[in-house]
Scaffold this motif. Structure first.
Motif, PDB file in Angstrom:
ATOM      1  N   GLU A 162     -42.417  61.572  -6.646  1.00 55.06           N
ATOM      2  CA  GLU A 162     -41.500  60.427  -6.726  1.00 55.06           C
ATOM      3  C   GLU A 162     -41.623  59.481  -5.548  1.00 55.06           C
ATOM      4  O   GLU A 162     -41.610  58.275  -5.711  1.00 55.06           O
ATOM      5  CB  GLU A 162     -40.058  60.938  -6.702  1.00 55.06           C
ATOM      6  N   GLU A 163     -41.677  60.059  -4.350  1.00 47.37           N
ATOM      7  CA  GLU A 163     -41.563  59.213  -3.163  1.00 47.37           C
ATOM      8  C   GLU A 163     -42.879  58.532  -2.815  1.00 47.37           C
ATOM      9  O   GLU A 163     -42.929  57.676  -1.946  1.00 47.37           O
ATOM     10  CB  GLU A 163     -41.030  60.008  -1.971  1.00 47.37           C
TER      11      GLU A 163
ATOM     12  N   ARG B 213     -52.224  58.142   5.103  1.00 51.65           N
ATOM     13  CA  ARG B 213     -52.667  58.888   3.934  1.00 51.65           C
ATOM     14  C   ARG B 213     -52.934  57.950   2.759  1.00 51.65           C
ATOM     15  O   ARG B 213     -53.876  58.151   1.996  1.00 51.65           O
ATOM     16  CB  ARG B 213     -51.631  59.939   3.537  1.00 51.65           C
TER      17      ARG B 213
ATOM     18  N   ASN C  40     -25.630  66.068  -9.482  1.00 53.29           N
ATOM     19  CA  ASN C  40     -25.875  66.790 -10.718  1.00 53.29           C
ATOM     20  C   ASN C  40     -26.885  67.920 -10.525  1.00 53.29           C
ATOM     21  O   ASN C  40     -26.816  68.961 -11.162  1.00 53.29           O
ATOM     22  CB  ASN C  40     -26.362  65.817 -11.789  1.00 53.29           C
TER      23      ASN C  40
ATOM     24  N   ASP D 290     -44.549  51.720   8.587  1.00 53.55           N
ATOM     25  CA  ASP D 290     -43.302  51.860   9.353  1.00 53.55           C
ATOM     26  C   ASP D 290     -42.674  53.234   9.142  1.00 53.55           C
ATOM     27  O   ASP D 290     -41.504  53.440   9.420  1.00 53.55           O
ATOM     28  CB  ASP D 290     -42.305  50.765   8.945  1.00 53.55           C
ATOM     29  N   GLY D 291     -43.471  54.149   8.632  1.00 55.91           N
ATOM     30  CA  GLY D 291     -42.955  55.496   8.409  1.00 55.91           C
ATOM     31  C   GLY D 291     -42.085  55.604   7.173  1.00 55.91           C
ATOM     32  O   GLY D 291     -41.564  56.665   6.863  1.00 55.91           O
ATOM     33  N   ASN D 292     -41.926  54.510   6.461  1.00 58.02           N
ATOM     34  CA  ASN D 292     -41.006  54.513   5.335  1.00 58.02           C
ATOM     35  C   ASN D 292     -41.590  53.862   4.090  1.00 58.02           C
ATOM     36  O   ASN D 292     -41.425  54.353   2.977  1.00 58.02           O
ATOM     37  CB  ASN D 292     -39.725  53.775   5.748  1.00 58.02           C
TER      38      ASN D 292
ATOM     39  N   TYR E 274     -31.739  58.088 -17.299  1.00 54.44           N
ATOM     40  CA  TYR E 274     -32.013  57.629 -15.932  1.00 54.44           C
ATOM     41  C   TYR E 274     -30.824  56.852 -15.382  1.00 54.44           C
ATOM     42  O   TYR E 274     -30.288  55.964 -16.049  1.00 54.44           O
ATOM     43  CB  TYR E 274     -33.268  56.754 -15.884  1.00 54.44           C
ATOM     44  N   GLY E 275     -30.441  57.196 -14.178  1.00 54.55           N
ATOM     45  CA  GLY E 275     -29.331  56.469 -13.555  1.00 54.55           C
ATOM     46  C   GLY E 275     -28.000  57.164 -13.717  1.00 54.55           C
ATOM     47  O   GLY E 275     -27.063  56.885 -12.991  1.00 54.55           O
ATOM     48  N   THR E 276     -27.927  58.102 -14.674  1.00 52.40           N
ATOM     49  CA  THR E 276     -26.644  58.786 -14.856  1.00 52.40           C
ATOM     50  C   THR E 276     -26.553  60.016 -13.973  1.00 52.40           C
ATOM     51  O   THR E 276     -25.484  60.582 -13.803  1.00 52.40           O
ATOM     52  CB  THR E 276     -26.480  59.273 -16.314  1.00 52.40           C
ATOM     53  N   GLY E 277     -27.694  60.431 -13.426  1.00 52.82           N
ATOM     54  CA  GLY E 277     -27.705  61.651 -12.636  1.00 52.82           C
ATOM     55  C   GLY E 277     -27.913  62.885 -13.493  1.00 52.82           C
ATOM     56  O   GLY E 277     -28.169  63.964 -12.992  1.00 52.82           O
ATOM     57  N   LYS E 278     -27.799  62.711 -14.815  1.00 51.81           N
ATOM     58  CA  LYS E 278     -27.959  63.882 -15.691  1.00 51.81           C
ATOM     59  C   LYS E 278     -29.429  64.187 -15.918  1.00 51.81           C
ATOM     60  O   LYS E 278     -30.263  63.289 -15.928  1.00 51.81           O
ATOM     61  CB  LYS E 278     -27.263  63.623 -17.031  1.00 51.81           C
ATOM     62  N   ARG E 279     -29.704  65.455 -16.088  1.00 54.44           N
ATOM     63  CA  ARG E 279     -31.087  65.895 -16.275  1.00 54.44           C
ATOM     64  C   ARG E 279     -31.501  65.778 -17.725  1.00 54.44           C
ATOM     65  O   ARG E 279     -30.747  66.089 -18.623  1.00 54.44           O
ATOM     66  CB  ARG E 279     -31.226  67.376 -15.892  1.00 54.44           C
TER      67      ARG E 279
ATOM     68  N   LYS F  83     -36.435  45.284   2.078  1.00 50.93           N
ATOM     69  CA  LYS F  83     -36.400  46.733   1.881  1.00 50.93           C
ATOM     70  C   LYS F  83     -37.366  47.198   0.799  1.00 50.93           C
ATOM     71  O   LYS F  83     -37.844  48.317   0.812  1.00 50.93           O
ATOM     72  CB  LYS F  83     -34.984  47.177   1.499  1.00 50.93           C
TER      73      LYS F  83
ATOM     74  N   THR G 237     -27.558  55.727  -8.393  1.00 53.38           N
ATOM     75  CA  THR G 237     -28.279  56.724  -9.179  1.00 53.38           C
ATOM     76  C   THR G 237     -28.585  57.958  -8.347  1.00 53.38           C
ATOM     77  O   THR G 237     -28.433  59.082  -8.810  1.00 53.38           O
ATOM     78  CB  THR G 237     -29.612  56.115  -9.653  1.00 53.38           C
TER      79      THR G 237
ATOM     80  N   ASP H 245     -41.832  48.755  14.797  1.00 57.67           N
ATOM     81  CA  ASP H 245     -42.916  49.366  14.037  1.00 57.67           C
ATOM     82  C   ASP H 245     -42.605  50.758  13.511  1.00 57.67           C
ATOM     83  O   ASP H 245     -43.155  51.182  12.507  1.00 57.67           O
ATOM     84  CB  ASP H 245     -44.189  49.419  14.893  1.00 57.67           C
TER      85      ASP H 245
ATOM     86  N   LYS I  92     -47.384  57.168   1.912  1.00 56.84           N
ATOM     87  CA  LYS I  92     -47.221  56.081   2.876  1.00 56.84           C
ATOM     88  C   LYS I  92     -48.276  56.192   3.974  1.00 56.84           C
ATOM     89  O   LYS I  92     -48.983  57.200   4.070  1.00 56.84           O
ATOM     90  CB  LYS I  92     -45.818  56.130   3.476  1.00 56.84           C
TER      91      LYS I  92
END
Lengths: 473, 550
Positions: free
Chosen positions: B193-194, B200, A311, B150-152, B537-542, B79, A304, A187, B197
């Motif tokens: 973003e995250e 809350r 970066n 599950d804290g995640n 997105y996905g390239t890591g560039k801003r 996941k 990513t 859990d 959970k």
């Protein structure tokens, strides 16, 4: 009135006695931490006095104070490595700017996540190892186990300090949740898979500290490059302690190998189990397991998140500043092994996205060196056996190899064949049961060692091997 | 060509399983089965192909499984529940495709809500593993959201901070309007973003319940059983198997059993002729059920649904849809009467009415000019006449054509034109049409069942114009040619605004506000420019944003 005498109780170099924000955070977190330690720390050790190393300052003479300490009186401190004058962000989009002393708002979420994931691993391994004291092969080993445990505890403190000092209410909540999660709990599992596996015996413990704590080293090295200076300094100090953990692992497995070789030689047999010793093939299977499970900790080969955190200047490469490139990687590629049509193919991907893989390969190379040192022990006895590392695609649950079945040599096979032959490559139930059967009562007489492990070449901090490293009350 | 027809045996991304009155719809996206090249559907992310299957599954659950009273939406990936629309797919798609994709996904989410509310097939969502962006929007479309504690595992709408776009599949609207999350908390939620959970998420009303992993499966099963218990769906009836819809696609023609589409490439118009029933409605429910998919209203709904989707996706330069009908109003009214008679008491007839309602709504939100022509021999009657009231303009021939024996055209209203087939704004097309003259609704209601000729239809305000045969051809030609000359974009905007007079509902807000803003943002360099967040997105560039607030 504060209830804690900070300077005395919590050795630190973060000006704790002046910092109301930190004090407020620790007032509530510290008692919970102690409760967690009592519940989940090493079983039955509250009154033992252990010959431990305590960090009381970050100066060369202060970070390794040895002495017998009651476990429950251990002073977990908060230390950052000394600041580097005019430190810059050394990579990524902000390369050349001053390193941040405060969290940049837009990177708050990403940083918090990085720190939380790293922090979560620290108490996890303590939980995984909490029963090992009951079957320790010697006082020397028991002391090393406890040393590793208290330092993992301190590393948790180090990460919690960052959360408390820089992430406000969110940080305090994350810190609290780290004490709520439990390794292997259905859990409230720990965040990363490898930290929910059981560490049921000492061979597993040594493998873990040799292989998985080495992942810790590489992650800490990558975070030590961070443009967020407090994180960088925190990780740099932690690295001084992580080295000892890997030493415990490497020498521990080495001593088990040594003992196996001795018995093989003396009795001219490969079948050492009847002499109560762990055989080399079983050690190989443990190695396969820990290596593959730890490989997963690096995340997806093409990622990513890895690109973004690099970066942003938050997480660098291993020894970033020693690498001779532009440290921005905007237009470079990196070759990454992919599963292609039943085989493997190296495919060029943008270097930024390949940073997990790069770190994984740095780690793998380091692990391989240690395995070679073990092979030297075997060779010294003239035994025709070599320990090898399995292919990176073997037994993976994360990344692009997780969908295929591969044998340790790297041959792609069917999932049916893998299931059928699993026990040739990974510890079987009977392997685990056998090793468990050797984990009898604790060996607590100074200088005595369990039959399945050779004594170390030397003691801790120039003490003799038969020194009373742990004194039971 | 994008094909909207599929069936469970060819699903690549979803698994349907049944256990008595509870069905489980499990998302298990195959990363390589994409609709177009250039991306992989990792982490249960989706493209239009995934949603086409979802829509098919939702339809089949309603028609083929009367015994199913609750549907659990779940993920096969331990996941992640669902990562939402695939970002790379959005990056490589044309603006038009993105808009079409969002419209379809929105319609599918609405149909899930319709199933819960009106088919009494309640959807609940079992979020085990993070539901991000479109993944959470899927959950939002269900009636009850359960999440692993599950804290995640978290729910999140990370579009703004991560991608510089909006959660455009109803996310923003449903958070504040359906789940009634306090606006300041919603503001925080939509900027992290995250996501949120555990407890809350319950406190903020983002989910209904959190359950520890070890008890999750049992808790979901228990809740599903509880929801199933409250349904009026029959337990022993057989469903109607949705066999493939027959259609033939030629260069300038698409034919279905009851619909012919002929393209006039010159004027970029599609002439869509709806054919009336060939035979009278059979007597009694048993006979209707024996017909199954061949029961005229169901057959027509399925064909029209497919036709709309096909034209939207594959005929994007066809600007004007010109609807005609051909058949006997008497026969249509027979079916109309059966829909009314059994709609309230029988699950299948109710289902067919709901389907027609949704298909008409699809028409309402279609970004094409809709014209309807009432000519001799037509059958704009009852539920079929809704097409007439969905049109932007409608013309009815006053009298007959020369040299054509077909009798004068008439329109016939039924109770269904007033109740039972509401638009997205919650009121009927006629009530929307006569928003400023409620009397006209009353008068029209009094004319239910009467044959209304052109003069009467004009008097009642049911059609736009009633040219005679001398003017007819020119009037129609000019109107279509004029339409073809306007900017497609301004027409889309104009039509969408004029069609939806009257009250606001969650649906109108989604299509009228959320989607419109999303489509604007989808055009802006901050999202789709070379330095835009969606592209990088996905390239890591801003992303480098243009900081002007517009």
């Amino acid at each position: 009135m504060s209830s804690i005498n900070y300077a005395e109780k919590i050795p630190n170099n973060v000006n704790l006695s002046e910092d109301r924000k930190l004090q407020r955070a620790l007032e509530s977190w510290q008692p919970h931490y102690i409760d967690w330690w009592k519940e989940m720390g090493p079983e039955g050790t509250s009154t033992s006095e252990v010959y431990l190393r305590t960090a009381i300052s970050a100066e060369p003479d202060g970070w390794a104070q040895f002495g017998h300490v009651k476990m429950e009186d251990y002073r977990w401190g908060i230390f950052l490595a000394p600041p580097e004058k005019d430190r810059k962000v050394n990579f990524g989009a902000h390369k050349g700017e001053d390193a941040w002393q405060e969290v940049p708002g837009e990177y708050r979420a990403m940083l918090r996540r990085l720190i939380t994931v790293q922090g979560d691993t620290e108490p996890a391994s303590v939980e995984q190892q909490r029963l090992l004291g009951k079957c320790c092969p010697s006082l020397y080993d028991l002391r090393n186990l406890f040393q590793v445990n208290v330092e993992e505890g301190r590393h948790l403190w180090a990460m919690v300090y960052l959360l408390h000092a820089h992430f406000g209410k969110d940080g305090r909540e994350e810190a609290e949740e780290m004490l709520q999660r439990r390794s292997g709990d259905e859990d409230k599992p720990r965040i990363l898979g490898a930290f929910n596996e059981k560490t049921a015996d000492w061979l597993a413990f040594f493998m873990f500290t040799f292989i998985t704590d080495r992942d810790g080293k590489y992650q800490l090295c990558a975070l030590a490059e961070s443009g967020f200076d407090p994180l960088s300094r925190s990780c740099r100090f932690m690295l001084t302690e992580e080295a000892h953990h890997m030493f415990v692992g490497e020498s521990g497995v080495g001593r088990i190998i040594e003992r196996a070789c001795q018995v093989m030689k003396e009795n001219r047999t490969d079948d050492v189990r009847k002499f109560g010793v762990i055989d080399l093939p079983t050690i190989q299977r443990y190695l396969n397991f820990h290596y593959s499970v730890t490989s997963d900790l690096y995340g997806a080969e093409v990622s990513t998140n890895a690109a973004t955190s690099y970066n942003m200047g938050l997480k660098g490469r291993f020894e970033e500043t020693k690498i001779g490139d532009d440290h921005q990687l905007e237009n470079t590629t990196y070759s990454v092994l992919h599963p292609v049509n039943g085989g493997f193919q190296a495919i060029e991907v943008p270097a930024l996205n390949a940073l997990n893989e790069r770190l994984r390969l740095d780690w793998a190379e380091d692990v391989a060196k240690g395995v070679e040192r073990w092979n030297k022990i075997i060779a010294k006895y003239g035994i025709d056996f070599r320990l090898t590392l399995p292919h990176l695609a073997f037994n993976r649950a994360i990344g692009h190899f997780s969908d295929i079945a591969v044998d340790p040599s790297g041959k792609v096979i069917s999932t049916e064949e893998f299931a059928r032959r699993r026990d040739e490559w990974l510890p079987s139930q009977s392997d685990l049961a056998y090793v468990q059967s050797l984990m009898g009562g604790a060996v607590t007489q100074p200088g005595k060692f369990a039959n399945w492990i050779a004594p170390p070449a030397r003691g801790i901090n120039n003490q003799a091997v038969d020194f009373d490293y742990v004194r039971f009350a | 060509m994008i094909n909207f027809q599929t069936s469970p045996e060819s699903y690549r991304h979803w698994k349907l399983s049944f256990d008595g009155s509870v069905a489980t719809l499990t998302m298990d996206v195959d990363p390589v089965s994409t609709l177009a090249p250039g991306y992989e559907l990792k982490m249960n992310s989706y493209d239009l192909g995934v949603d086409i299957e979802l829509y098919d599954a939702v339809q089949r659950l309603r028609f083929e499984h009367p015994e199913v009273r609750a549907v659990v939406m779940a993920s096969a990936n331990p996941k992640i529940f669902c990562a939402g629309a695939n970002i790379k797919m959005l990056g490589v798609s044309s603006h038009g495709h993105k808009v079409n994709f969002c419209k379809f996904t929105n319609e599918t989410r609405n149909s899930i809500e319709d199933a819960t509310e009106n088919s009494r097939q309640t959807y609940l969502c079992a979020v085990s593993g993070t539901a991000a962006g479109g993944g959470y929007e899927l959950a939002l479309a269900t009636d009850y959201i359960m999440m692993v504690d599950d804290g995640n595992t978290a729910v999140s709408l990370p579009e703004v901070p991560l991608l510089a776009v909006l959660p455009g599949t109803g996310g923003l609207t449903r958070v504040v309007d359906k789940r009634k999350v306090r606006r300041d908390l919603a503001d925080i939620f939509c900027s992290i973003e995250e996501g949120v959970k555990g407890k809350r998420a319950v406190e903020w009303r983002l989910v209904d319940e959190v359950v520890p992993s070890s008890k999750f499966k049992a808790a979901v099963a228990e809740k599903a059983a509880q929801l199933a218990a409250g349904s009026d769906r029959p337990t022993t009836e057989k469903g109607v198997t949705l066999t493939p819809v027959a259609r033939v696609i030629d260069t300038d023609k698409v034919s279905y059993p009851h619909i012919d589409i002929v393209f006039d490439r010159e004027t970029r118009a599609a002439n869509i002729t709806i054919k009336g029933p060939k035979a009278a409605c059979p007597e009694g429910l048993a006979a209707i059920k024996a017909l199954g998919v061949d029961f005229y209203p169901l057959a027509l709904a399925r064909e029209l649904d497919d036709a709309i989707l096909h034209l939207r996706a594959n005929e994007i330069t066809v600007a004007t849809w010109v609807f005609r009908t051909q058949g006997a109003s008497d026969l249509v009214m027979g079916y109309d009467a059966a829909l009314q008679k059994f709609g309230a008491s029988d699950w299948l007839v109710r289902e067919i009415l709901l389907y027609w309602k949704r298909t008409m709504k699809r028409l309402d939100v279609t970004s094409r000019t809709l014209f309807a022509l009432v000519e001799p021999g037509s059958c704009f009657a009852g539920f079929v006449a809704e097409i007439l009231f969905a049109a932007d303009r409608s013309f009815m021939l006053d009298g007959t054509f020369e040299n054509n024996p077909a009798p004068e055209a008439t329109i016939r209203l039924s109770a269904l034109n007033f109740d039972g087939l509401p638009m997205g704004n919650g009121i009927s097309r006629l009530a929307t049409r006569f928003l400023g003259e409620p009397d006209s609704v009353t008068k029209a209601r009094d004319a239910i069942g009467q044959d209304l000729d052109a003069a009467a239809a004009a008097r009642f305000g049911l059609v736009t114009g009633t040219p005679d045969d001398i003017d007819w051809d020119d009037e129609i030609r000019l109107m279509i040619e004029e339409r073809a000359a306007f900017s497609p974009d301004s027409l889309t905007g104009m039509e969408a605004n004029l069609r939806f007079a009257g009250p606001e509902t969650m649906e109108t807000k989604i299509f009228g506000r959320l989607t419109a803003w999303q489509n604007w943002i989808f055009q802006r360099p901050n999202a789709v420019g070379d330095g835009g967040a969606l592209k990088l997105y996905g390239t890591g560039k801003r992303a480098a944003y243009n900081q002007e607030r517009v």
